[in-house]
Design a protein around this motif. Structure first.
Motif, PDB file in Angstrom:
ATOM      1  N   ARG A 110      55.641  37.206 -33.257  1.00 42.86           N
ATOM      2  CA  ARG A 110      54.366  37.354 -33.542  1.00 42.86           C
ATOM      3  C   ARG A 110      53.935  37.077 -34.585  1.00 42.86           C
ATOM      4  NH1 ARG A 110      55.518  42.162 -30.428  1.00 42.86           N
ATOM      5  NH2 ARG A 110      55.674  43.229 -32.348  1.00 42.86           N
ATOM      6  N   ASP A 111      54.645  37.130 -35.747  1.00 41.79           N
ATOM      7  CA  ASP A 111      54.021  36.667 -37.072  1.00 41.79           C
ATOM      8  C   ASP A 111      54.062  34.947 -36.991  1.00 41.79           C
ATOM      9  OD1 ASP A 111      53.469  39.066 -38.413  1.00 41.79           O
ATOM     10  OD2 ASP A 111      55.526  38.779 -39.722  1.00 41.79           O
ATOM     11  N   VAL A 112      55.155  34.565 -36.577  1.00 38.99           N
ATOM     12  CA  VAL A 112      55.086  32.973 -36.544  1.00 38.99           C
ATOM     13  C   VAL A 112      53.966  32.593 -35.755  1.00 38.99           C
ATOM     14  CG1 VAL A 112      56.046  30.941 -36.115  1.00 38.99           C
ATOM     15  CG2 VAL A 112      57.435  32.722 -37.135  1.00 38.99           C
ATOM     16  N   VAL A 124      50.988  21.766 -35.917  1.00 43.27           N
ATOM     17  CA  VAL A 124      51.878  22.335 -34.991  1.00 43.27           C
ATOM     18  C   VAL A 124      51.180  23.251 -33.749  1.00 43.27           C
ATOM     19  CG1 VAL A 124      54.003  22.218 -36.483  1.00 43.27           C
ATOM     20  CG2 VAL A 124      52.638  24.117 -36.217  1.00 43.27           C
ATOM     21  N   PHE A 125      51.906  23.437 -32.666  1.00 45.27           N
ATOM     22  CA  PHE A 125      51.683  24.327 -31.774  1.00 45.27           C
ATOM     23  C   PHE A 125      53.038  25.450 -31.607  1.00 45.27           C
ATOM     24  CE2 PHE A 125      53.554  20.931 -29.142  1.00 45.27           C
ATOM     25  CZ  PHE A 125      54.298  21.580 -28.451  1.00 45.27           C
ATOM     26  N   TYR A 126      52.586  26.493 -31.408  1.00 44.21           N
ATOM     27  CA  TYR A 126      53.500  27.466 -31.256  1.00 44.21           C
ATOM     28  C   TYR A 126      54.230  27.448 -29.679  1.00 44.21           C
ATOM     29  CZ  TYR A 126      55.750  32.314 -30.654  1.00 44.21           C
ATOM     30  OH  TYR A 126      56.675  33.253 -30.797  1.00 44.21           O
ATOM     31  N   MET A 133      64.689  31.778 -28.842  1.00 49.78           N
ATOM     32  CA  MET A 133      64.384  31.362 -30.197  1.00 49.78           C
ATOM     33  C   MET A 133      62.892  31.380 -30.359  1.00 49.78           C
ATOM     34  SD  MET A 133      66.425  27.498 -29.603  1.00 49.78           S
ATOM     35  CE  MET A 133      65.428  26.896 -30.882  1.00 49.78           C
ATOM     36  N   VAL A 134      62.494  31.055 -31.833  1.00 47.41           N
ATOM     37  CA  VAL A 134      61.108  31.008 -32.083  1.00 47.41           C
ATOM     38  C   VAL A 134      60.955  29.312 -32.552  1.00 47.41           C
ATOM     39  CG1 VAL A 134      59.246  31.486 -33.775  1.00 47.41           C
ATOM     40  CG2 VAL A 134      60.678  33.274 -32.623  1.00 47.41           C
ATOM     41  N   SER A 135      59.953  28.882 -32.079  1.00 47.67           N
ATOM     42  CA  SER A 135      59.859  27.277 -32.115  1.00 47.67           C
ATOM     43  C   SER A 135      58.382  27.010 -32.363  1.00 47.67           C
ATOM     44  CB  SER A 135      60.570  26.405 -31.107  1.00 47.67           C
ATOM     45  OG  SER A 135      61.825  26.484 -31.011  1.00 47.67           O
ATOM     46  N   VAL A 136      58.165  25.921 -33.430  1.00 46.13           N
ATOM     47  CA  VAL A 136      56.839  25.452 -33.580  1.00 46.13           C
ATOM     48  C   VAL A 136      57.331  24.045 -33.430  1.00 46.13           C
ATOM     49  CG1 VAL A 136      55.805  27.358 -35.032  1.00 46.13           C
ATOM     50  CG2 VAL A 136      56.854  25.606 -35.863  1.00 46.13           C
ATOM     51  N   GLU A 137      56.306  23.122 -33.053  1.00 46.60           N
ATOM     52  CA  GLU A 137      56.293  21.665 -32.781  1.00 46.60           C
ATOM     53  C   GLU A 137      55.356  20.644 -33.080  1.00 46.60           C
ATOM     54  OE1 GLU A 137      57.210  19.139 -28.676  1.00 46.60           O
ATOM     55  OE2 GLU A 137      58.094  21.320 -28.608  1.00 46.60           O
TER      56      GLU A 137
END
Length: 300
Positions: A110-112, A124-126, A133-137
């Motif tokens: 949630r923080d990211v 980027v988008f979440y 995992m947690v990924s931003v692209e």
């Protein structure tokens, strides 16, 4: 399909060798036809990727089904670097399994998401399809050079969020332990994304899972393996196979990152990179599976 020992087994990264890192889809038509042909010839295949199962369901599985998969093919999607997996059959993608021990803390995700929304939404988008995992692209409408220029500031913000939540992490050569001296997580930048993950996941975990899947089904192991990827982290597939006594050749479709010294052969196409190189190797592997040739060392 054949029940004899397959000449090859394949562990394939998706972004780069299979899917275009520009379109985020399979852009070279022969790739799908050759993947289906290999599967139908009895070659076990795992898409060993950092991508989510949703990405495979949307971008990889439908064209494979259109190309035609026979009953009994041995195909798996090993997603999020081994934290998530599913069988792929002639009926499509099957039930998803998640290793709960490898999930990132929900509060960190949630923080990211907030960091992206507040400060980096133009970059980027979440990725809300990730289960562990947690990924931003990188946003597809911007140039990759612009993403790479902004990525360091994004990564610093992510690292600060990890510290604020008391999470021990590694980022390249940097190690930041938590209050108990533990380093359980990893920040892993790629050319189109930043992944934050358990440091127990990796392409080597995916390789070990693939061998376990084959053992569980009691099928003969391939005589040799081919692994293929576009980054240095993809070598971990071949490292694991070699260390566990399997014959393996790694194909690097983006050798500009540098080709390390390895105890197994590493190949790269002399002129092609990314999915264009991946397509050429897949076509040669179809010839190997059909017995028309026995090697891919001379590919031009």
């Amino acid at each position: 399909m054949t029940d004899s020992t397959p000449p090859l087994g394949l562990l394939l990264d998706v972004d780069g060798p299979i899917a275009s890192h520009v379109t985020r889809s399979i852009a070279v038509p022969s790739i799908v036809a050759d993947l289906a042909a290999l599967a139908n010839l009895g070659v076990p295949i795992a898409f060993n990727t950092g991508r989510s199962d949703a990405f495979l369901r949307e971008q990889v599985v439908p064209p494979l089904l259109t190309a035609g998969l026979d009953a009994g093919v041995r195909v798996w999607g090993i997603c999020e670097k081994g934290a998530v997996w599913m069988r792929i059959t002639a009926a499509g993608a099957q039930e998803v399994t998640v290793d709960e021990e490898l999930r990132m803390p929900a509060a960190f995700g949630r923080d990211v998401e907030r960091i992206v929304h507040d400060d980096f939404a133009d970059l980027v988008f979440y990725d809300d399809t990730k289960r562990a995992m947690v990924s931003v692209e990188q946003r597809t409408e911007i140039e990759n050079d612009d993403f790479l220029a902004g990525q360091p500031a994004l990564n610093r913000a992510i690292a600060q969020a990890m510290s604020d939540q008391g999470l021990g992490y590694e980022w390249g050569e940097k190690r930041v332990p938590d209050a108990d001296g533990r380093v359980d997580y990893r920040i892993d930048p790629t050319i189109i994304s930043t992944d934050i993950e358990s440091n127990r996941v990796g392409k080597d975990l995916g390789a070990s899972l693939m061998l376990a899947f084959l053992a569980d089904e009691g099928v003969p192991l391939p005589r040799a393996w081919r692994t293929m990827g576009d980054s240095r982290t993809d070598y971990a597939m071949a490292d694991w196979l070699h260390e566990n006594g399997h014959e393996v050749v790694h194909v690097d479709v983006r050798p500009a990152d540098g080709v390390p010294a390895t105890p197994y052969p590493v190949r790269q196409h002399p002129t092609l990179i990314h999915d264009e190189a991946g397509a050429r190797y897949l076509s040669r592997w179809v010839e190997i599976a059909r017995g028309a040739t026995d090697d891919d060392a001379d590919l031009v």
